[in-house]
Design a protein around this motif. Structure first.
Motif, PDB file in Angstrom:
ATOM      1  N   LYS A  69      -3.095 -15.640  -9.708  1.00 54.55           N
ATOM      2  CA  LYS A  69      -1.890 -16.390 -10.089  1.00 54.55           C
ATOM      3  C   LYS A  69      -0.677 -15.838  -9.348  1.00 54.55           C
ATOM      4  O   LYS A  69      -0.452 -14.634  -9.322  1.00 54.55           O
ATOM      5  CB  LYS A  69      -1.679 -16.309 -11.595  1.00 54.55           C
ATOM      6  CG  LYS A  69      -2.773 -16.985 -12.378  1.00 54.55           C
ATOM      7  CD  LYS A  69      -2.536 -16.857 -13.856  1.00 54.55           C
ATOM      8  CE  LYS A  69      -3.698 -17.473 -14.617  1.00 54.55           C
ATOM      9  NZ  LYS A  69      -3.625 -17.189 -16.044  1.00 54.55           N
ATOM     10  N   ASN A  70       0.090 -16.755  -8.770  1.00 58.00           N
ATOM     11  CA  ASN A  70       1.281 -16.381  -8.016  1.00 58.00           C
ATOM     12  C   ASN A  70       2.508 -16.395  -8.928  1.00 58.00           C
ATOM     13  O   ASN A  70       2.552 -17.128  -9.905  1.00 58.00           O
ATOM     14  CB  ASN A  70       1.473 -17.343  -6.845  1.00 58.00           C
ATOM     15  CG  ASN A  70       2.433 -16.792  -5.811  1.00 58.00           C
ATOM     16  OD1 ASN A  70       2.804 -15.623  -5.825  1.00 58.00           O
ATOM     17  ND2 ASN A  70       2.844 -17.636  -4.890  1.00 58.00           N
ATOM     18  N   ASN A  71       3.482 -15.606  -8.586  1.00 54.96           N
ATOM     19  CA  ASN A  71       4.778 -15.561  -9.257  1.00 54.96           C
ATOM     20  C   ASN A  71       4.687 -15.211 -10.743  1.00 54.96           C
ATOM     21  O   ASN A  71       5.461 -15.723 -11.543  1.00 54.96           O
ATOM     22  CB  ASN A  71       5.541 -16.872  -9.067  1.00 54.96           C
ATOM     23  CG  ASN A  71       5.894 -17.115  -7.620  1.00 54.96           C
ATOM     24  OD1 ASN A  71       6.179 -16.185  -6.880  1.00 54.96           O
ATOM     25  ND2 ASN A  71       5.821 -18.354  -7.197  1.00 54.96           N
ATOM     26  N   ARG A  72       3.772 -14.333 -11.101  1.00 53.59           N
ATOM     27  CA  ARG A  72       3.728 -13.838 -12.477  1.00 53.59           C
ATOM     28  C   ARG A  72       4.825 -12.799 -12.656  1.00 53.59           C
ATOM     29  O   ARG A  72       5.152 -12.054 -11.738  1.00 53.59           O
ATOM     30  CB  ARG A  72       2.381 -13.195 -12.775  1.00 53.59           C
ATOM     31  CG  ARG A  72       1.260 -14.194 -12.929  1.00 53.59           C
ATOM     32  CD  ARG A  72      -0.057 -13.527 -13.264  1.00 53.59           C
ATOM     33  NE  ARG A  72       0.036 -12.722 -14.481  1.00 53.59           N
ATOM     34  CZ  ARG A  72      -0.790 -11.726 -14.778  1.00 53.59           C
ATOM     35  NH1 ARG A  72      -1.764 -11.400 -13.962  1.00 53.59           N
ATOM     36  NH2 ARG A  72      -0.648 -11.049 -15.890  1.00 53.59           N
ATOM     37  N   LYS A  73       5.380 -12.745 -13.854  1.00 58.21           N
ATOM     38  CA  LYS A  73       6.404 -11.754 -14.179  1.00 58.21           C
ATOM     39  C   LYS A  73       6.071 -11.131 -15.520  1.00 58.21           C
ATOM     40  O   LYS A  73       5.389 -11.730 -16.344  1.00 58.21           O
ATOM     41  CB  LYS A  73       7.788 -12.406 -14.265  1.00 58.21           C
ATOM     42  CG  LYS A  73       8.320 -12.897 -12.943  1.00 58.21           C
ATOM     43  CD  LYS A  73       9.712 -13.449 -13.089  1.00 58.21           C
ATOM     44  CE  LYS A  73      10.248 -13.902 -11.747  1.00 58.21           C
ATOM     45  NZ  LYS A  73      11.613 -14.410 -11.845  1.00 58.21           N
ATOM     46  N   GLY A  74       6.553  -9.929 -15.719  1.00 54.53           N
ATOM     47  CA  GLY A  74       6.335  -9.261 -16.993  1.00 54.53           C
ATOM     48  C   GLY A  74       7.240  -8.064 -17.137  1.00 54.53           C
ATOM     49  O   GLY A  74       8.084  -7.788 -16.291  1.00 54.53           O
ATOM     50  N   ARG A  75       7.030  -7.350 -18.228  1.00 62.50           N
ATOM     51  CA  ARG A  75       7.816  -6.155 -18.481  1.00 62.50           C
ATOM     52  C   ARG A  75       6.903  -5.075 -19.023  1.00 62.50           C
ATOM     53  O   ARG A  75       5.860  -5.367 -19.615  1.00 62.50           O
ATOM     54  CB  ARG A  75       8.958  -6.446 -19.432  1.00 62.50           C
ATOM     55  CG  ARG A  75       8.513  -7.051 -20.733  1.00 62.50           C
ATOM     56  CD  ARG A  75       9.636  -7.535 -21.590  1.00 62.50           C
ATOM     57  NE  ARG A  75      10.200  -6.427 -22.328  1.00 62.50           N
ATOM     58  CZ  ARG A  75      11.267  -6.507 -23.077  1.00 62.50           C
ATOM     59  NH1 ARG A  75      11.902  -7.644 -23.191  1.00 62.50           N
ATOM     60  NH2 ARG A  75      11.723  -5.473 -23.725  1.00 62.50           N
ATOM     61  N   LYS A  86       7.219  -8.113 -10.975  1.00 63.21           N
ATOM     62  CA  LYS A  86       7.012  -9.468 -10.453  1.00 63.21           C
ATOM     63  C   LYS A  86       5.852  -9.407  -9.470  1.00 63.21           C
ATOM     64  O   LYS A  86       5.818  -8.551  -8.595  1.00 63.21           O
ATOM     65  CB  LYS A  86       8.299  -9.939  -9.771  1.00 63.21           C
ATOM     66  CG  LYS A  86       8.207 -11.221  -9.019  1.00 63.21           C
ATOM     67  CD  LYS A  86       9.566 -11.681  -8.513  1.00 63.21           C
ATOM     68  CE  LYS A  86      10.167 -10.714  -7.521  1.00 63.21           C
ATOM     69  NZ  LYS A  86      11.397 -11.211  -6.890  1.00 63.21           N
ATOM     70  N   GLN A  87       4.904 -10.315  -9.632  1.00 61.04           N
ATOM     71  CA  GLN A  87       3.712 -10.358  -8.776  1.00 61.04           C
ATOM     72  C   GLN A  87       3.786 -11.564  -7.853  1.00 61.04           C
ATOM     73  O   GLN A  87       4.015 -12.678  -8.298  1.00 61.04           O
ATOM     74  CB  GLN A  87       2.475 -10.462  -9.664  1.00 61.04           C
ATOM     75  CG  GLN A  87       1.193 -10.748  -8.933  1.00 61.04           C
ATOM     76  CD  GLN A  87       0.041 -10.925  -9.897  1.00 61.04           C
ATOM     77  OE1 GLN A  87      -0.196 -10.068 -10.732  1.00 61.04           O
ATOM     78  NE2 GLN A  87      -0.662 -12.032  -9.793  1.00 61.04           N
ATOM     79  N   VAL A  88       3.585 -11.341  -6.570  1.00 61.88           N
ATOM     80  CA  VAL A  88       3.571 -12.413  -5.574  1.00 61.88           C
ATOM     81  C   VAL A  88       2.250 -12.318  -4.814  1.00 61.88           C
ATOM     82  O   VAL A  88       1.885 -11.244  -4.328  1.00 61.88           O
ATOM     83  CB  VAL A  88       4.767 -12.294  -4.605  1.00 61.88           C
ATOM     84  CG1 VAL A  88       4.692 -13.362  -3.529  1.00 61.88           C
ATOM     85  CG2 VAL A  88       6.080 -12.364  -5.357  1.00 61.88           C
ATOM     86  N   GLU A 101       1.501  -8.463  -4.018  1.00 62.73           N
ATOM     87  CA  GLU A 101       2.686  -7.612  -3.929  1.00 62.73           C
ATOM     88  C   GLU A 101       3.315  -7.544  -5.315  1.00 62.73           C
ATOM     89  O   GLU A 101       3.643  -8.577  -5.902  1.00 62.73           O
ATOM     90  CB  GLU A 101       3.648  -8.234  -2.926  1.00 62.73           C
ATOM     91  CG  GLU A 101       4.931  -7.513  -2.714  1.00 62.73           C
ATOM     92  CD  GLU A 101       5.772  -8.249  -1.680  1.00 62.73           C
ATOM     93  OE1 GLU A 101       6.762  -8.896  -2.097  1.00 62.73           O
ATOM     94  OE2 GLU A 101       5.446  -8.176  -0.479  1.00 62.73           O
ATOM     95  N   VAL A 102       3.486  -6.339  -5.851  1.00 64.42           N
ATOM     96  CA  VAL A 102       4.136  -6.161  -7.148  1.00 64.42           C
ATOM     97  C   VAL A 102       5.432  -5.403  -6.927  1.00 64.42           C
ATOM     98  O   VAL A 102       5.435  -4.286  -6.401  1.00 64.42           O
ATOM     99  CB  VAL A 102       3.230  -5.403  -8.147  1.00 64.42           C
ATOM    100  CG1 VAL A 102       3.969  -5.142  -9.452  1.00 64.42           C
ATOM    101  CG2 VAL A 102       1.967  -6.200  -8.422  1.00 64.42           C
ATOM    102  N   SER A 103       6.544  -6.038  -7.303  1.00 60.05           N
ATOM    103  CA  SER A 103       7.865  -5.417  -7.194  1.00 60.05           C
ATOM    104  C   SER A 103       8.319  -5.011  -8.590  1.00 60.05           C
ATOM    105  O   SER A 103       8.051  -5.715  -9.564  1.00 60.05           O
ATOM    106  CB  SER A 103       8.870  -6.392  -6.598  1.00 60.05           C
ATOM    107  OG  SER A 103       8.461  -6.781  -5.307  1.00 60.05           O
ATOM    108  N   GLU A 108      16.189  -7.491 -14.944  1.00 58.05           N
ATOM    109  CA  GLU A 108      15.299  -8.636 -15.139  1.00 58.05           C
ATOM    110  C   GLU A 108      15.444  -9.677 -14.030  1.00 58.05           C
ATOM    111  O   GLU A 108      14.522 -10.433 -13.740  1.00 58.05           O
ATOM    112  CB  GLU A 108      15.569  -9.271 -16.503  1.00 58.05           C
ATOM    113  CG  GLU A 108      14.519 -10.230 -16.969  1.00 58.05           C
ATOM    114  CD  GLU A 108      14.694 -10.645 -18.415  1.00 58.05           C
ATOM    115  OE1 GLU A 108      13.821 -11.377 -18.901  1.00 58.05           O
ATOM    116  OE2 GLU A 108      15.687 -10.262 -19.035  1.00 58.05           O
ATOM    117  N   ASP A 109      16.609  -9.724 -13.390  1.00 56.05           N
ATOM    118  CA  ASP A 109      16.850 -10.689 -12.317  1.00 56.05           C
ATOM    119  C   ASP A 109      16.443 -10.164 -10.939  1.00 56.05           C
ATOM    120  O   ASP A 109      16.615 -10.843  -9.946  1.00 56.05           O
ATOM    121  CB  ASP A 109      18.336 -11.085 -12.290  1.00 56.05           C
ATOM    122  CG  ASP A 109      18.758 -11.774 -13.575  1.00 56.05           C
ATOM    123  OD1 ASP A 109      17.922 -12.494 -14.163  1.00 56.05           O
ATOM    124  OD2 ASP A 109      19.917 -11.588 -13.998  1.00 56.05           O
TER     125      ASP A 109
END
Length: 128
Positions: A69-75, A86-88, A101-103, A108-109
């Motif tokens: 899955k592209n563009n996943r986000k979490g905390r 953020k996963q790309v 790629e995980v940034s 949060e932004d």
């Protein structure tokens, strides 16, 4: 008969020069110590952010989803702070091989990304 007087102690000018030298040296030492402490804080942030990214990639490795899955986000909570990741997913030219790629950021932004970790995933073999 001439009386000779021996000087005892330092003159006011000598004391002021010594204080000036001491103040300049002390200021340089304080600046160096402050820069060192700032550097230690940055290294700590980068290290923890890298752990957050690696944890996310390890979870992804354990789940083994396909397609990724592209563009996943979490905390994630770590070291008494909230970290945002953020996963790309990027193409590699081989449809069975993807770059992930995980940034990680404290914002949060993602205005200030602390670190980015990249790894590669191969399509899991189909079980028969």
């Amino acid at each position: 008969m001439g009386l000779t007087s021996k000087q005892q102690g330092m003159t006011l000018l000598e004391v002021m020069v010594a204080l000036f030298i001491f103040a300049m040296t002390g200021g340089a030492i304080m600046k160096a110590a402050s820069e060192h402490l700032n550097g230690v804080g940055q290294i700590e942030e980068i290290t923890i952010a890298t752990w957050v990214a690696n944890n996310q990639l390890n979870e992804l490795q354990l789940e083994r989803p396909w397609p990724l899955k592209n563009n996943r986000k979490g905390r994630a909570e770590m070291a008494e702070r909230t970290w945002y990741w953020k996963q790309v997913v990027k193409d590699t030219g081989d449809s069975d091989f993807k770059a992930v790629e995980v940034s990680v950021s404290l914002d949060e932004d993602f205005n200030d990304t602390i670190t980015t970790v990249i790894t590669y995933f191969a399509k899991p073999a189909e079980s028969s």
